[in-house]
Motif scaffolding. Structure first.
Motif, PDB file in Angstrom:
ATOM      1  N   ASN A 180      80.393 -64.323  82.852  1.00 56.47           N
ATOM      2  CA  ASN A 180      78.770 -63.655  83.027  1.00 56.47           C
ATOM      3  C   ASN A 180      78.390 -64.082  84.055  1.00 56.47           C
ATOM      4  O   ASN A 180      78.445 -65.533  84.059  1.00 56.47           O
ATOM      5  CB  ASN A 180      78.311 -62.960  82.820  1.00 56.47           C
ATOM      6  N   ALA A 181      76.809 -64.033  84.601  1.00 57.93           N
ATOM      7  CA  ALA A 181      76.258 -65.256  85.311  1.00 57.93           C
ATOM      8  C   ALA A 181      75.444 -65.734  84.259  1.00 57.93           C
ATOM      9  O   ALA A 181      75.231 -67.092  85.060  1.00 57.93           O
ATOM     10  CB  ALA A 181      74.593 -64.459  86.253  1.00 57.93           C
ATOM     11  N   GLN A 182      75.266 -65.676  83.546  1.00 57.10           N
ATOM     12  CA  GLN A 182      73.894 -66.422  82.293  1.00 57.10           C
ATOM     13  C   GLN A 182      75.521 -67.622  82.298  1.00 57.10           C
ATOM     14  O   GLN A 182      74.585 -68.935  82.524  1.00 57.10           O
ATOM     15  CB  GLN A 182      74.196 -65.698  81.429  1.00 57.10           C
ATOM     16  N   GLN A 183      76.424 -67.633  81.930  1.00 58.75           N
ATOM     17  CA  GLN A 183      77.651 -68.410  81.687  1.00 58.75           C
ATOM     18  C   GLN A 183      77.586 -69.581  82.627  1.00 58.75           C
ATOM     19  O   GLN A 183      77.487 -70.228  82.169  1.00 58.75           O
ATOM     20  CB  GLN A 183      78.737 -67.563  80.954  1.00 58.75           C
ATOM     21  N   PHE A 184      77.594 -69.259  84.288  1.00 63.57           N
ATOM     22  CA  PHE A 184      77.580 -69.566  85.548  1.00 63.57           C
ATOM     23  C   PHE A 184      76.400 -70.609  85.520  1.00 63.57           C
ATOM     24  O   PHE A 184      76.745 -71.770  85.316  1.00 63.57           O
ATOM     25  CB  PHE A 184      77.906 -68.872  86.254  1.00 63.57           C
ATOM     26  N   TRP A 185      75.132 -69.827  85.300  1.00 65.76           N
ATOM     27  CA  TRP A 185      74.325 -71.058  85.152  1.00 65.76           C
ATOM     28  C   TRP A 185      74.537 -72.273  83.856  1.00 65.76           C
ATOM     29  O   TRP A 185      73.671 -73.343  84.528  1.00 65.76           O
ATOM     30  CB  TRP A 185      72.677 -70.230  85.151  1.00 65.76           C
ATOM     31  N   ASP A 186      74.692 -71.898  82.946  1.00 64.44           N
ATOM     32  CA  ASP A 186      74.558 -72.987  81.926  1.00 64.44           C
ATOM     33  C   ASP A 186      75.746 -73.974  82.070  1.00 64.44           C
ATOM     34  O   ASP A 186      75.330 -75.007  81.593  1.00 64.44           O
ATOM     35  CB  ASP A 186      74.804 -71.918  80.812  1.00 64.44           C
ATOM     36  N   GLU A 187      76.742 -73.469  82.786  1.00 66.38           N
ATOM     37  CA  GLU A 187      78.449 -74.601  82.984  1.00 66.38           C
ATOM     38  C   GLU A 187      77.328 -75.156  83.546  1.00 66.38           C
ATOM     39  O   GLU A 187      77.379 -76.382  83.659  1.00 66.38           O
ATOM     40  CB  GLU A 187      78.961 -74.190  83.318  1.00 66.38           C
ATOM     41  N   LEU A 188      76.582 -74.448  85.507  1.00 64.70           N
ATOM     42  CA  LEU A 188      76.354 -75.547  86.195  1.00 64.70           C
ATOM     43  C   LEU A 188      75.370 -76.527  85.633  1.00 64.70           C
ATOM     44  O   LEU A 188      75.030 -77.851  86.084  1.00 64.70           O
ATOM     45  CB  LEU A 188      75.352 -74.686  86.919  1.00 64.70           C
ATOM     46  N   ASP A 189      74.437 -76.266  84.657  1.00 66.56           N
ATOM     47  CA  ASP A 189      73.334 -76.967  83.423  1.00 66.56           C
ATOM     48  C   ASP A 189      74.015 -78.545  83.049  1.00 66.56           C
ATOM     49  O   ASP A 189      73.322 -79.435  83.505  1.00 66.56           O
ATOM     50  CB  ASP A 189      72.571 -76.569  82.940  1.00 66.56           C
ATOM     51  N   ASP A 190      75.095 -78.209  82.847  1.00 63.93           N
ATOM     52  CA  ASP A 190      75.698 -78.872  81.842  1.00 63.93           C
ATOM     53  C   ASP A 190      76.263 -80.019  82.900  1.00 63.93           C
ATOM     54  O   ASP A 190      76.555 -80.978  82.631  1.00 63.93           O
ATOM     55  CB  ASP A 190      77.401 -78.488  81.097  1.00 63.93           C
TER      56      ASP A 190
END
Length: 492
Positions: free
Chosen positions: A11-21
């Motif tokens: 999902n999109a939230q996983q995308f943004w979380d991974e981008l933050d990492d």
């Protein structure tokens, strides 16, 4: 984190979380390898999921600022900027180009160093090449981002002779053709970026001409020459800049439009570029905007002078000057009198004692010049004053006429020519033959020199710049008695 890691997202939230990492990695100051790995991971990750999670402009902005606001960028901003500039110069992969262009675009809008670095590294010719070759064919988002980046980097600094040499007639005509192809949809997202690029290129030609008088061959103004050579097939552009001037609140963009209008009306081959009906609308817009400017303030003064210079060549050289042409003649004179504080029965005079400083000499001289147009002038004194404002030797010519001869400055045609030195300078500005009436070289230089920082709104009575309720927004409607129009309501 290795940039070749494979990702599986639900999902999109996983995308943004991974981008933050990815952008949250800490790197030592001189550990360029670690910084490069983080940047490659960022580009690879975003490119891989662009179609899924970066579909809207809002998503792209969020993605861009995830990096720009990160500790990684804050700690190594100069190095990262340079890496993205180098990437722009060398990369051919469309998704990576798009992300790098977006980062440079948004970073540069708040940090001038980014655009300065781009110019120093030769990014302008590269952007011209990418746009003209339609890199990522069919990727309209990439093409638009490249146009916006070229516009932003060009409007905050003077380009060099070598930069502008990268622009040829084919490139400029290509941009004009885009506008014509989209003529049925004025709200198409392509319209605005393309028009702004053409406007800023025109300004750059003007500025460059003031700096290259030592050159034996000046670069022609390809924007103006293209409009001259394809006058009848590029009308949509003219309609759009009238709409923009009517709607735009940013001073810098208004000035860009006015600079092009000044050159259009100053050249024989483009003085009648606009359809007559469009010309009437443009006159209404200019008069209304003149009245909307507050009496004081440096920005208001610069805009007023530029509007009046445009109005001067417009009334002298366009279809408005044709015999029998009298579109709103009385109203134009009325407004000029108000600006000169000579209308003692008008709205402005009622408040002049308390709200208006003395009119500056340049404004008065420019008003006289406008009123000296044949179809506007009421008296010989007005014509004389206008000619004096243009620097003509009226007394010498009058004496020569009394003696039945010609003075050295007497024209041999119906119009008064510029001096040879002025003609040469103006030729460099326009890139083509100058129409003599009202288009002095000094005026061209003055128009070219007007500048304002991006983002600054134009001063306006309607926004309450020190005016009492009821005084602000005098408006062309109150003076001319025409149907009410709204400044923010779109078309005139």
């Amino acid at each position: 984190m290795d940039f070749e890691v494979a990702y599986t997202l639900d999902n999109a939230q996983q995308f943004w979380d991974e981008l933050d990492d990815i952008v949250g990695v800490e790197c030592e100051r001189d550990d360029h390898e670690a910084i490069d790995n983080a940047l490659r991971s960022y580009l690879k990750f975003c490119g891989s999921f662009k179609e899924e999670y970066l579909q809207s402009d809002i998503d792209i902005v969020r993605c861009t600022y995830t990096l720009l606001d990160s500790g990684l960028f804050t700690a190594h901003k100069e190095y990262i900027r340079r890496q993205f500039v180098y990437g722009l110069l060398q990369e051919d992969d469309a998704p990576s180009l798009y992300l790098m262009a977006a980062i440079l675009h948004y970073d540069g809008r708040t940090n001038d160093e980014t655009f300065e670095m781009m110019q120093q590294e030769g990014a302008f010719p590269r952007l011209v090449e990418l746009i003209q070759n339609q890199v990522g064919d069919g990727d309209f988002a990439l093409h638009r981002m490249l146009l916006e980046l070229l516009y932003e980097m060009s409007r905050m600094q003077a380009l060099t002779y070598e930069d502008l040499s990268a622009v040829d007639d084919a490139f400029v005509l290509y941009l004009f053709r885009i506008i014509e192809e989209l003529s049925d949809d004025a709200n198409d997202p392509y319209h605005y970026p393309v028009i702004r690029v053409l406007l800023v290129l025109n300004e750059q030609y003007m500025v460059l001409s003031t700096l290259t008088t030592h050159r034996t061959t000046a670069l022609p103004n390809r924007v103006l020459s293209t409009l001259s050579n394809h006058n009848s097939t590029l009308k949509t552009f003219g309609e759009n800049i009238i709409l923009l001037l009517n709607r735009e609140d940013e001073t810098s963009l208004q000035l860009l439009i006015l600079k092009l209008l000044y050159l259009l009306f100053s050249s024989r081959s483009t003085a009648e570029y606009f359809y007559t009906n469009d010309l009437h609308v443009l006159l209404d817009v200019i008069l209304r905007n003149l009245l909307d400017l507050p009496a004081e303030g440096a920005s208001a003064l610069a805009l007023r002078h530029t509007y009046l210079r445009v109005l001067g060549v417009m009334v002298a050289n366009s279809q408005l000057s044709k015999s029998g042409g009298s579109y709103k003649r009385a109203e134009v004179r009325k407004i000029l009198n108000i600006l000169a504080r000579e209308d003692h029965d008008g709205v402005a005079a009622k408040h002049s004692a308390n709200h208006f400083a003395p009119v500056d000499e340049t404004t008065l001289r420019l008003i006289k010049r406008v009123k000296g147009a044949d179809w506007l002038a009421d008296t010989e004194d007005e014509i004389r004053a206008a000619r004096e404002a243009r620097g003509e030797d009226v007394e010498a010519e009058k004496e020569a006429e009394a003696n039945g001869g010609l003075s050295p400055s007497t024209p041999t045609t119906a119009t008064t020519p510029l001096g040879e030195g002025q003609k040469e300078l103006a030729r460099r500005m326009l890139g083509m033959t100058v129409r003599d009436a009202g288009a002095s070289a000094l005026s061209v230089v003055e128009v070219a020199a007007q500048h304002e920082k991006p983002g600054v709104l134009s001063p306006s009575r309607q926004r309450g710049f020190g005016e009492e309720p009821g005084v602000g927004g005098i408006g062309i409607e109150g003076v001319m008695g025409v149907e009410e129009r709204s400044r923010n309501g779109g078309e005139v």
